[in-house]
Design an enzyme around this catalytic site. Sequence first.
Site, PDB file in Angstrom:
ATOM      1  N   ASN A   1      -1.373  18.529 -21.749  1.00  0.00           N
ATOM      2  CA  ASN A   1      -1.729  17.494 -22.737  1.00  0.00           C
ATOM      3  C   ASN A   1      -1.652  17.998 -24.171  1.00  0.00           C
ATOM      4  O   ASN A   1      -2.003  17.266 -25.095  1.00  0.00           O
ATOM      5  CB  ASN A   1      -3.147  16.965 -22.467  1.00  0.00           C
ATOM      6  CG  ASN A   1      -3.214  16.206 -21.157  1.00  0.00           C
ATOM      7  OD1 ASN A   1      -2.218  15.629 -20.739  1.00  0.00           O
ATOM      8  ND2 ASN A   1      -4.354  16.228 -20.504  1.00  0.00           N
TER       9      ASN A   1
ATOM     10  N   HIS B   1      -0.170  10.509 -28.412  1.00  0.00           N
ATOM     11  CA  HIS B   1      -0.275   9.197 -27.745  1.00  0.00           C
ATOM     12  C   HIS B   1      -0.825   8.141 -28.691  1.00  0.00           C
ATOM     13  O   HIS B   1      -0.409   6.981 -28.643  1.00  0.00           O
ATOM     14  CB  HIS B   1      -1.188   9.282 -26.508  1.00  0.00           C
ATOM     15  CG  HIS B   1      -0.433   9.564 -25.247  1.00  0.00           C
ATOM     16  ND1 HIS B   1      -1.036   9.999 -24.098  1.00  0.00           N
ATOM     17  CD2 HIS B   1       0.892   9.455 -24.945  1.00  0.00           C
ATOM     18  CE1 HIS B   1      -0.121  10.160 -23.153  1.00  0.00           C
ATOM     19  NE2 HIS B   1       1.054   9.837 -23.633  1.00  0.00           N
TER      20      HIS B   1
ATOM     21  N   GLU C   1       9.094  17.736 -24.947  1.00  0.00           N
ATOM     22  CA  GLU C   1       8.298  18.106 -23.771  1.00  0.00           C
ATOM     23  C   GLU C   1       8.764  19.452 -23.199  1.00  0.00           C
ATOM     24  O   GLU C   1       7.957  20.250 -22.740  1.00  0.00           O
ATOM     25  CB  GLU C   1       8.373  17.020 -22.687  1.00  0.00           C
ATOM     26  CG  GLU C   1       7.785  15.669 -23.086  1.00  0.00           C
ATOM     27  CD  GLU C   1       6.249  15.632 -23.124  1.00  0.00           C
ATOM     28  OE1 GLU C   1       5.602  16.685 -22.963  1.00  0.00           O
ATOM     29  OE2 GLU C   1       5.692  14.536 -23.339  1.00  0.00           O
TER      30      GLU C   1
ATOM     31  N   HIS D   1      -0.749  15.688 -27.030  1.00  0.00           N
ATOM     32  CA  HIS D   1      -0.759  14.320 -26.516  1.00  0.00           C
ATOM     33  C   HIS D   1      -1.942  13.482 -26.989  1.00  0.00           C
ATOM     34  O   HIS D   1      -1.863  12.257 -26.945  1.00  0.00           O
ATOM     35  CB  HIS D   1      -0.690  14.321 -24.988  1.00  0.00           C
ATOM     36  CG  HIS D   1       0.705  14.564 -24.477  1.00  0.00           C
ATOM     37  ND1 HIS D   1       1.406  15.703 -24.784  1.00  0.00           N
ATOM     38  CD2 HIS D   1       1.533  13.803 -23.717  1.00  0.00           C
ATOM     39  CE1 HIS D   1       2.603  15.635 -24.214  1.00  0.00           C
ATOM     40  NE2 HIS D   1       2.711  14.494 -23.558  1.00  0.00           N
TER      41      HIS D   1
ATOM     42  N   LYS E   1       2.399  11.364 -11.737  1.00  0.00           N
ATOM     43  CA  LYS E   1       1.634  10.420 -12.563  1.00  0.00           C
ATOM     44  C   LYS E   1       2.472   9.159 -12.752  1.00  0.00           C
ATOM     45  O   LYS E   1       3.588   9.233 -13.280  1.00  0.00           O
ATOM     46  CB  LYS E   1       1.340  11.015 -13.935  1.00  0.00           C
ATOM     47  CG  LYS E   1       0.169  11.957 -13.966  1.00  0.00           C
ATOM     48  CD  LYS E   1      -0.158  12.251 -15.423  1.00  0.00           C
ATOM     49  CE  LYS E   1      -1.238  13.272 -15.559  1.00  0.00           C
ATOM     50  NZ  LYS E   1      -1.513  13.586 -16.973  1.00  0.00           N
TER      51      LYS E   1
ATOM     52  N   GLU F   1      -5.355  17.026 -12.263  1.00  0.00           N
ATOM     53  CA  GLU F   1      -5.752  17.292 -13.647  1.00  0.00           C
ATOM     54  C   GLU F   1      -7.240  17.593 -13.800  1.00  0.00           C
ATOM     55  O   GLU F   1      -7.930  17.015 -14.631  1.00  0.00           O
ATOM     56  CB  GLU F   1      -5.345  16.104 -14.544  1.00  0.00           C
ATOM     57  CG  GLU F   1      -5.236  16.509 -15.999  1.00  0.00           C
ATOM     58  CD  GLU F   1      -4.537  15.465 -16.868  1.00  0.00           C
ATOM     59  OE1 GLU F   1      -3.375  15.144 -16.580  1.00  0.00           O
ATOM     60  OE2 GLU F   1      -5.163  14.997 -17.812  1.00  0.00           O
TER      61      GLU F   1
ATOM     62  N   LYS G   1       6.336  23.201 -15.314  1.00  0.00           N
ATOM     63  CA  LYS G   1       5.603  21.975 -14.988  1.00  0.00           C
ATOM     64  C   LYS G   1       5.258  21.942 -13.486  1.00  0.00           C
ATOM     65  O   LYS G   1       4.126  21.625 -13.107  1.00  0.00           O
ATOM     66  CB  LYS G   1       6.409  20.730 -15.381  1.00  0.00           C
ATOM     67  CG  LYS G   1       5.807  19.446 -14.818  1.00  0.00           C
ATOM     68  CD  LYS G   1       5.515  18.379 -15.801  1.00  0.00           C
ATOM     69  CE  LYS G   1       4.642  17.280 -15.189  1.00  0.00           C
ATOM     70  NZ  LYS G   1       4.730  16.011 -15.847  1.00  0.00           N
TER      71      LYS G   1
ATOM     72  N   HIS H   1       8.642   8.578 -27.169  1.00  0.00           N
ATOM     73  CA  HIS H   1       7.511   9.383 -26.690  1.00  0.00           C
ATOM     74  C   HIS H   1       7.581  10.808 -27.264  1.00  0.00           C
ATOM     75  O   HIS H   1       6.620  11.303 -27.854  1.00  0.00           O
ATOM     76  CB  HIS H   1       7.532   9.410 -25.161  1.00  0.00           C
ATOM     77  CG  HIS H   1       6.448  10.252 -24.554  1.00  0.00           C
ATOM     78  ND1 HIS H   1       5.138   9.839 -24.483  1.00  0.00           N
ATOM     79  CD2 HIS H   1       6.473  11.497 -24.018  1.00  0.00           C
ATOM     80  CE1 HIS H   1       4.413  10.781 -23.916  1.00  0.00           C
ATOM     81  NE2 HIS H   1       5.202  11.793 -23.618  1.00  0.00           N
TER      82      HIS H   1
ATOM     83  N   ARG I   1       0.816  -1.234   0.000  1.00  0.00           N
ATOM     84  CA  ARG I   1       0.000   0.000   0.000  1.00  0.00           C
ATOM     85  C   ARG I   1       0.842   1.273   0.000  1.00  0.00           C
ATOM     86  O   ARG I   1       0.397   2.337   0.417  1.00  0.00           O
ATOM     87  CB  ARG I   1      -0.988   0.016   1.156  1.00  0.00           C
ATOM     88  CG  ARG I   1      -1.934  -1.140   1.127  1.00  0.00           C
ATOM     89  CD  ARG I   1      -3.234  -0.836   1.842  1.00  0.00           C
ATOM     90  NE  ARG I   1      -4.104  -1.984   1.745  1.00  0.00           N
ATOM     91  CZ  ARG I   1      -4.095  -2.995   2.597  1.00  0.00           C
ATOM     92  NH1 ARG I   1      -3.286  -2.973   3.635  1.00  0.00           N
ATOM     93  NH2 ARG I   1      -4.906  -4.007   2.435  1.00  0.00           N
TER      94      ARG I   1
ATOM     95  N   ARG J   1      -3.897  21.626 -15.346  1.00  0.00           N
ATOM     96  CA  ARG J   1      -2.925  20.576 -15.675  1.00  0.00           C
ATOM     97  C   ARG J   1      -3.204  19.970 -17.058  1.00  0.00           C
ATOM     98  O   ARG J   1      -2.307  19.416 -17.692  1.00  0.00           O
ATOM     99  CB  ARG J   1      -2.923  19.497 -14.586  1.00  0.00           C
ATOM    100  CG  ARG J   1      -1.816  18.482 -14.809  1.00  0.00           C
ATOM    101  CD  ARG J   1      -1.497  17.638 -13.617  1.00  0.00           C
ATOM    102  NE  ARG J   1      -0.430  16.701 -13.932  1.00  0.00           N
ATOM    103  CZ  ARG J   1       0.166  15.919 -13.063  1.00  0.00           C
ATOM    104  NH1 ARG J   1      -0.185  15.967 -11.797  1.00  0.00           N
ATOM    105  NH2 ARG J   1       1.128  15.099 -13.438  1.00  0.00           N
TER     106      ARG J   1
END
Length: 352
Positions: free
Chosen positions: A232, A239, A176, A235, A134, A224, A214, A255, A112, A228
């Site tokens: 994207n 993606h 990025e 993306h 993330k 997000e 960032k 990426h 956990r 935030r």
Amino acid sequence: MKEIIHKEFKIFLGEGVLDFLSEILIENEYSKVFVLMDNNTYKYCWPILSPSLVNYITIVIPEGEQHKTLAQAEKIWTALQQNHADRRAVLINLGGGVISDLGGFCAAAFKRGIDFINLPTTLLGMVDASIGGKLGVDFLAYKNVIGFFQHPKYILIHPNFLRTLPAEEMRNGMAELSKHALISDKNLFDKLEATKEIGFDKFPSLIFQSIKIKAQIVKQDPFEKDIRKTLNFGHTIGHAIESASILHDKVPLRHGEAIAIGMICEAYISKAIEKLSSSELEMITKFYRQRFSKYQKKFNYEELLGFMRNDKKNKDGLINFTLLKRIGKPKIDVNCHDKLIIESLEYYQNLA
Ligand SMILES: NC(=O)c1ccc[n+]([C@@H]2O[C@H](COP(=O)([O-])OP(=O)(O)OC[C@H]3O[C@@H](n4cnc5c(N)ncnc54)[C@H](O)[C@@H]3O)[C@@H](O)[C@H]2O)c1
């Protein structure tokens, strides 16, 4: 050492971070120290880090996005369990975005949640992947489908790691880094435009500026909900292209390479919907075309739209975009017709 300290996360940058890491480990009285790396960071970065550690257990995995999987996570959990990691153990992620996404995911789930510390070794990791909490793995060829939000205990950025990073990986990070400029700082974009190649030695301040953008965005909107989403930009399409490339290409796009294509396409859509000026569309297109080689494969539009429809950013079944009104001024939560998406992909394919 430069630092950015928020309640949720702490970023330190500079030559002194490895000494600082030794202090952190002593101070926190961790029961065991695990270091996760891939074959390349084991070869190039571990020799720099290891003198700063005393007792540790290393976990080395194969490099590459194709290993950001649940199967690999299981191997990492097995190594933690077989070496009797308890909840006071710590995992150091020494690597690029694959290692910080995967290692963070494993740490956040193990018993956990155990502490983890990111030591990014790629430019992309330094300016982006290691920051923001993330974590995740790819699943059924979809990017980052299974994951958590959980900040690392520390993000320690050691410029020396970049010395062995291949030029194409520096360019990958540049995608990025420059995206941060596109969504919030036209001046930074102008400075990057004037810079053909980027290296930490020559441009530490540009990189630090990008990290600050960032960090500031993540601080304002950790989960997000709104601002935030500006991160994207590029993306939604990027993606999808990245996922298709992982599925079909012998050497998949990196990426950043996929995101660079995504930014060109989404700048095209921005012109159509948000009235981004023709000159700024041209500027963005030229910026990425000059720095990245052209992707030669023909896009399968239906397949790419399929990936976009499954994007976790969507709401009410509509494909969600972050677009630009102008450089530095993003607009979140925009939907657009498939026809325009295809047109934007054609725009990229027709570039010289
Ligand atoms: N969590 C986030 O917010 C976030 C943001 C952006 C990207 N990402 C993820 O990050 C990943 C991409 O990260 P990446 O581009 O760093 O890829 P990566 O981790 O695969 O690293 C790229 C390559 O460089 C090698 N390498 C790393 N450091 C090196 C060094 N110092 N010297 C020589 N070789 C080195 C690696 O072994 C690998 O082959 C993707 O999975 C992407 O989804 C996550």
